[in-house]
Enzyme design. Structure first.
Site, PDB file in Angstrom:
ATOM      1  N   GLU A 148      10.051   9.583  -4.788  1.00 55.15           N
ATOM      2  CA  GLU A 148      11.290  10.094  -4.706  1.00 55.15           C
ATOM      3  C   GLU A 148      11.386  11.527  -5.578  1.00 55.15           C
ATOM      4  OE1 GLU A 148      14.493   9.070  -7.655  1.00 55.15           O
ATOM      5  OE2 GLU A 148      14.815   7.718  -6.048  1.00 55.15           O
TER       6      GLU A 148
ATOM      7  N   ASP B  51      11.630   6.397   1.489  1.00 56.59           N
ATOM      8  CA  ASP B  51      12.553   7.409   1.203  1.00 56.59           C
ATOM      9  C   ASP B  51      11.507   8.625   0.654  1.00 56.59           C
ATOM     10  OD1 ASP B  51      12.143   6.177  -1.306  1.00 56.59           O
ATOM     11  OD2 ASP B  51      14.116   6.970  -1.825  1.00 56.59           O
TER      12      ASP B  51
END
Length: 321
Positions: free
Chosen positions: A41, A98
């Site tokens: 991330e 993500d």
């Protein structure tokens, strides 16, 4: 001209402060609020920001460290977490969807902005791996699971709605022409409409979707709209600033004065955090409510990695409107 120069100086100051505080010399983003670990991330956010600020050198360092230390040759994805204090820094071999999406998005943007064929090829490869490993059809929906392992329980799946990065999926669809990305967007927005829990009607950080399509809080996490799900309105706004999916967030945050907006809420017990939003969380609130006069890329000295990252990402989204 003086105003323009001042704005450019402020922009440079925000990104330079970010790099000075969180970017190590070898290209690792240090999560100062989480025992100085690193994760995909953070690498992805910083790579996106490096493209935004046209910082090729920093981008190259970030990508080199990420590909050297986090690449998983078994499935083409990235190990989600790196702990420099551990004997095996990547003991957990799972990915975070993500983080992989953010990295692929940054590579695509870098390749397109700087006419770099290798970055584009790396993005294309990673996008294919994401589809192969993280995307499932469940309860009649095309969905992105939070990672390749551990989230499909057969009788239900675990979802993290803050991993639905709609603007990235839109860019992937534009480049690859693969239908799956538009299916993820359409079904992700539909599913968000069903993730309205408690009196606040907000989504949770972690949600269980049953085989019949019904939703419930995922039992392994507190039933909170918190530090994960706060990114949902950011990604929805970035995709479509007029989306009706923003309404629950606008309604909830509109109940509080700006500096007395709680940092999170337990949506089942209807209990709010004993402290308020600031930094990057407040920036998302401001963007969502159209209170954009308060948006800034000037970072404070006390901000940790996550707050600073969100603040600059919000600014980036706002600049791209």
């Amino acid at each position: 001209m003086l105003i323009l120069c001042s704005a450019q100086a402020a922009a440079s100051d925000g990104w330079n402060r970010y790099k000075a505080t969180f970017l190590s010399g070898d290209g690792r983003i240090v999560d100062t609020g989480n025992n100085n670990v690193s994760h995909t991330e953070g690498q992805g956010y910083a790579m996106l920001l490096a493209v935004h600020y046209d910082d090729r050198d920093s981008f190259a360092r970030l990508w080199k460290w990420t590909s050297t230390h986090l690449s998983n040759p078994q499935n083409g994805l990235f190990y989600w977490r790196y702990d420099p204090a551990a004997a095996n820094p990547v003991a957990d071999k799972n990915n975070a969807a993500d983080g992989d999406v953010l990295i692929a998005w940054a590579l695509q943007r870098a390749g397109e902005k700087w006419n770099n064929a290798d970055y584009l090829a790396q993005s294309d490869k990673l996008q294919r791996a994401i589809v192969a490993q993280d995307v499932v059809t469940y309860a009649g929906h095309t969905l992105m699971l939070p990672g390749a392992q551990g989230f499909n329980k057969t009788s239900y799946v675990i979802l993290n709605p803050s991993y639905f990065i709609f603007p990235a999926w839109r860019d992937f669809a534009r480049r690859s022409h693969l239908k799956v990305w538009n299916q993820l967007i359409d079904d992700g927005l539909d599913v968000l409409g069903e993730m309205q829990f408690g009196a606040s009607q907000l989504p949770l950080d972690w949600v269980a979707m049953n085989a019949d399509g019904s939703m419930a809080p995922a039992t392994a996490w507190p039933p909170r709209f918190s530090y994960d799900a706060v990114r949902v309105p950011l990604y929805v706004w970035w995709y479509d600033a007029q989306s009706l999916r923003l309404t629950p967030f606008q309604r909830f945050w509109g109940n509080f004065s700006r500096l007395r907006t709680p940092a999170w809420i337990d949506v089942i017990a209807n209990e709010s955090a004993p402290y308020n939003m600031d930094g990057g969380l407040l920036a998302i609130r401001d963007l969502t409510l159209g209170d954009t006069g308060n948006l800034t890329e000037s970072l404070s000295e006390r901000q940790d990695y996550y707050s600073a990252s969100l603040q600059l990402i919000v600014w980036m989204a706002w600049q791209e409107r």
